[in-house]
Design an enzyme around this catalytic site. Sequence first.
Site, PDB file in Angstrom:
ATOM      1  N   LYS A  53      -9.028  -8.210  -1.154  1.00  0.00           N
ATOM      2  CA  LYS A  53      -8.288  -8.930  -2.193  1.00  0.00           C
ATOM      3  C   LYS A  53      -8.623 -10.423  -2.153  1.00  0.00           C
ATOM      4  CE  LYS A  53      -4.647  -5.444  -2.239  1.00  0.00           C
ATOM      5  NZ  LYS A  53      -3.288  -5.013  -1.818  1.00  0.00           N
ATOM      6  N   GLN A  97       1.618  -6.865   1.736  1.00  0.00           N
ATOM      7  CA  GLN A  97       0.855  -5.635   1.896  1.00  0.00           C
ATOM      8  C   GLN A  97       1.718  -4.549   2.540  1.00  0.00           C
ATOM      9  OE1 GLN A  97      -2.192  -5.170   0.634  1.00  0.00           O
ATOM     10  NE2 GLN A  97      -2.334  -3.065   1.379  1.00  0.00           N
ATOM     11  N   ASP A 120       2.106  -7.436  -7.560  1.00  0.00           N
ATOM     12  CA  ASP A 120       1.906  -5.989  -7.459  1.00  0.00           C
ATOM     13  C   ASP A 120       2.674  -5.221  -8.544  1.00  0.00           C
ATOM     14  OD1 ASP A 120       0.157  -5.100  -5.435  1.00  0.00           O
ATOM     15  OD2 ASP A 120       1.601  -5.638  -3.866  1.00  0.00           O
TER      16      ASP A 120
HETATM   17  N1  GUN Z   1      -0.676  -0.615   0.128  1.00  0.00           N
HETATM   18  C1  GUN Z   1      -1.414   0.320  -0.535  1.00  0.00           C
HETATM   19  N2  GUN Z   1      -1.579  -0.041  -1.817  1.00  0.00           N
HETATM   20  C2  GUN Z   1      -0.936  -1.218  -1.987  1.00  0.00           C
HETATM   21  C3  GUN Z   1      -0.769  -2.098  -3.088  1.00  0.00           C
HETATM   22  O1  GUN Z   1      -1.208  -1.866  -4.205  1.00  0.00           O
HETATM   23  N3  GUN Z   1      -0.047  -3.226  -2.831  1.00  0.00           N
HETATM   24  C4  GUN Z   1       0.484  -3.504  -1.618  1.00  0.00           C
HETATM   25  N4  GUN Z   1       1.195  -4.617  -1.470  1.00  0.00           N
HETATM   26  N5  GUN Z   1       0.354  -2.706  -0.571  1.00  0.00           N
HETATM   27  C5  GUN Z   1      -0.361  -1.575  -0.752  1.00  0.00           C
END
Ligand code: GUN
Length: 289
Positions: A53, A97, A120
């Site tokens: 990311k 996350q 998100d």
């Molecule tokens: N863990 C797995 N997929 C995601 C996501 O899209 N966002 C976040 N914050 N954690 C994740």
Amino acid sequence: MYTLIDGKSTASLIKEEIAGEVRKRAAKGLKIPHLAAILVGDNGSSETYVNNKVKDCAEVGFKSTLIRMKAETKEAELLEKIRSLNEDPDVDGFIVQLPLPGHISETRVIEAIDPEKDADGFHPVNIGRMVTGIESYLPATPYGIVELLKRYNIVTSGRECVIIGRSNIVGRPLSILLSLKGMDATVTLVHSRTKDIRDHVLRADIVVAAMGSPRFVTADMIKEGAVVIDVGTTRVPAPETRSGWKLVGDVDFNSVAPRCSYITPVPGGVGPMTRVALLRNTLMAVRKR
Ligand code: GUN
């Protein structure tokens, strides 16, 4: 003959579009988007996801900040960090996350994020906005799938769409997006308690497999000419690869593909599109502010 839906090149194209937007903003003296990510503990996959990311941000010209917190971090400390990001005028959007260590409540954490900075799209306010069809931050995978369908000019209006799997981050929000005005699909959501899944899937013009069972969807479940979207990414041991494992989707690609009009591969289908969602949401956040 089927068309392979290329998520990798579509994601690159969207990233170029976003990079162009950032350059235009810079030329006008507008704020450069800034995404922050909080990573708690040292889960290997989470580490990879977050690093990717951060890399994506650099690629499109965003500013990014990675905040690492120890696995033993108390929930109150994490909530305090979230509060400080909520109030930081330089941060346009941020994510925490997941998964979090077991002693921290994911629900309380998500609810502590300012909905305006929820890159998100996990906050209940943003989910509520999405359900009612108000422009909102969208969760990563549903966004990625809808964008692929749009960019391949795949008609959803009036078509039978069967989604397999009802997770909070994929199946359920996708069922909502596809049924909204504009997408206009007739949506069936099947899951582990559904009787005769095959009968439902056989009716589908568009099948989305998102339940995390490797190669669950086989050719005998697919109507001739269907569009098949594979969200599965299970790591299975593969001695022939350098890493010793490979990614396997929820669709038995080799048997299913010949029956399809369009199909996504794994890897290189939905996966690369999900990371673009975060960039899209952050750009939307900076525009709003
Ligand atoms: N863990 C797995 N997929 C995601 C996501 O899209 N966002 C976040 N914050 N954690 C994740």
